[in-house]
Write an enzyme that holds these catalytic residues in place. Structure first.
Site, PDB file in Angstrom:
ATOM      1  N   GLY A  23       0.721  -1.159   0.047  1.00  0.00           N
ATOM      2  CA  GLY A  23      -0.251  -0.003   0.077  1.00  0.00           C
ATOM      3  C   GLY A  23       0.695   1.248   0.077  1.00  0.00           C
ATOM      4  N   GLY A  31      -8.429  -8.291  -5.544  1.00  0.00           N
ATOM      5  CA  GLY A  31      -7.278  -8.368  -6.259  1.00  0.00           C
ATOM      6  C   GLY A  31      -6.400  -9.646  -5.910  1.00  0.00           C
ATOM      7  NE  ARG A  81      -2.463   0.185   3.932  1.00  0.00           N
ATOM      8  CZ  ARG A  81      -1.756  -0.856   3.791  1.00  0.00           C
ATOM      9  NH1 ARG A  81      -2.304  -1.871   4.474  1.00  0.00           N
ATOM     10  NH2 ARG A  81      -0.593  -0.798   2.913  1.00  0.00           N
ATOM     11  CG  HIS A 122      -0.533  -3.890  10.089  1.00  0.00           C
ATOM     12  ND1 HIS A 122      -0.578  -2.771   9.685  1.00  0.00           N
ATOM     13  CD2 HIS A 122      -0.193  -4.653   9.039  1.00  0.00           C
ATOM     14  CE1 HIS A 122      -0.586  -2.926   8.337  1.00  0.00           C
ATOM     15  NE2 HIS A 122      -0.338  -3.928   7.959  1.00  0.00           N
TER      16      HIS A 122
END
Length: 324
Positions: free
Chosen positions: A81, A158, A241, A289
């Protein structure tokens, strides 16, 4: 003759760090911390850099580009990202922007499955029982749900979204839906997935996995209105995100039975404070994360980021460059 300077904003995984330490064609200046670099140190470091190797936590904006060496030649982010980068300013400056796609697909899809299973089987509550030394086998309490004959919904089709489907399909889902900016017929046919509008996916899916990038369109996509469309038994997993999900609205949905459970690997901020209501909520699993946090993937990301930085410094094509 002085060597060009590569400024690196954080310590890299062990194998990539050894490679970085052994570089002789550039002078490496690095923050050797495992934590995010301070803003002042970042601005100081970029002031003399020919190449910048940064992280998702490093905001690349007008302030930074104004402070940067006028001879800065490349920005290489160690992430797939790049929502932390003001791409318009980077483009205006004429800088190539490197990133690290593909290499983290498998690890992130694995983490999506991990969160889906933890949320569906109430693993957080079960672990609390073990840690508190109470309870044992029960025939009627602490029951979760399984995915057999359920509907899977993927938001963002994706690489990571498709890899998530490949992993989850064997659990017995009877229907697989996805939503994306445009239908991907060939890829969807291979996975027996159906392209549907987002409202239909939200209304029908039992497990909703968020795998899309953060953009102006996806920011706050999951909010009070979208949660109201879901089944009360729905499970929402976000490994994309944090800003895609309105966390206050998610908490409200959990507390009011609008959805059954949630699993988050990404939040705003990161990390969430230990006393945050979502961290404490029994039906919300929060991870720090770790989507790409394997030895194999993090070293591959860092090595690709090094490759991109060196290519830019020495006027070569980047291995993975964002189209600006």
């Amino acid at each position: 003759m002085s060597r060009p300077v590569l400024f690196v904003t954080r310590e890299l995984p062990s194998q990539a760090q050894k490679r970085l330490d052994a570089l002789v064609d550039v002078e490496v200046r690095q923050s050797k911390s495992t934590k995010a670099i301070s803003r002042s140190d970042l601005l100081d470091g970029v002031a003399t850099a020919d190449g910048l190797l940064c992280m998702l936590s490093d905001k690349i904006d007008e302030e930074l580009l104004s402070a940067a060496n006028p001879l800065l030649k490349v920005i290489s982010t160690c992430s797939v990202g790049y929502d932390h980068v003001d791409t318009e300013l980077v483009k205006r400056r004429g800088l190539p922007l490197g990133y690290t796609p593909d290499v983290l697909t498998d690890a992130t899809a694995d983490t999506t499955v991990l969160l889906a299973l933890m949320a569906s089987r109430r693993a957080k509550e079960a672990l609390c029982i073990v840690h508190e030394g109470r309870g044992g086998f029960s025939l009627s309490t602490g029951l979760g749900t399984q995915f057999t004959n359920k509907t899977l919904g993927i938001v963002g089709f994706g690489r990571i979204g498709r890899a998530t489907v490949e992993r989850l399909a064997p659990f017995g889902f009877s229907k697989i839906m996805y939503t994306s900016r445009r239908p991907l017929h060939d890829e969807a046919q291979k996975l027996n997935a159906q392209h549907v509008p987002l409202p239909q996916l939200l209304a029908e899916a039992d497990l909703i996995c968020i795998c899309c990038p953060l953009t102006s369109e996806t920011t706050n996509m999951f909010n009070k209105d979208t949660f109201l469309l879901m089944k009360s038994t729905a499970i929402v997993v976000n490994t994309a995100r944090g800003a895609i999900v309105n966390q206050d609205d998610l908490l409200h949905a959990l507390e009011n039975g609008q959805i059954a459970a949630a699993g988050l690997d990404v939040t705003v901020p990161e990390p969430l404070p230990a006393d945050h209501p979502l961290v404490k909520h029994p039906r919300c699993v929060v991870l720090p994360h770790i989507g790409s946090a394997t030895e194999e993937t993090r070293n591959a990301m860092a090595n690709l980021a090094i490759d991109n930085a060196l290519a830019g410094i020495f006027d070569q094509p980047l291995k993975a460059e964002v189209e600006l």
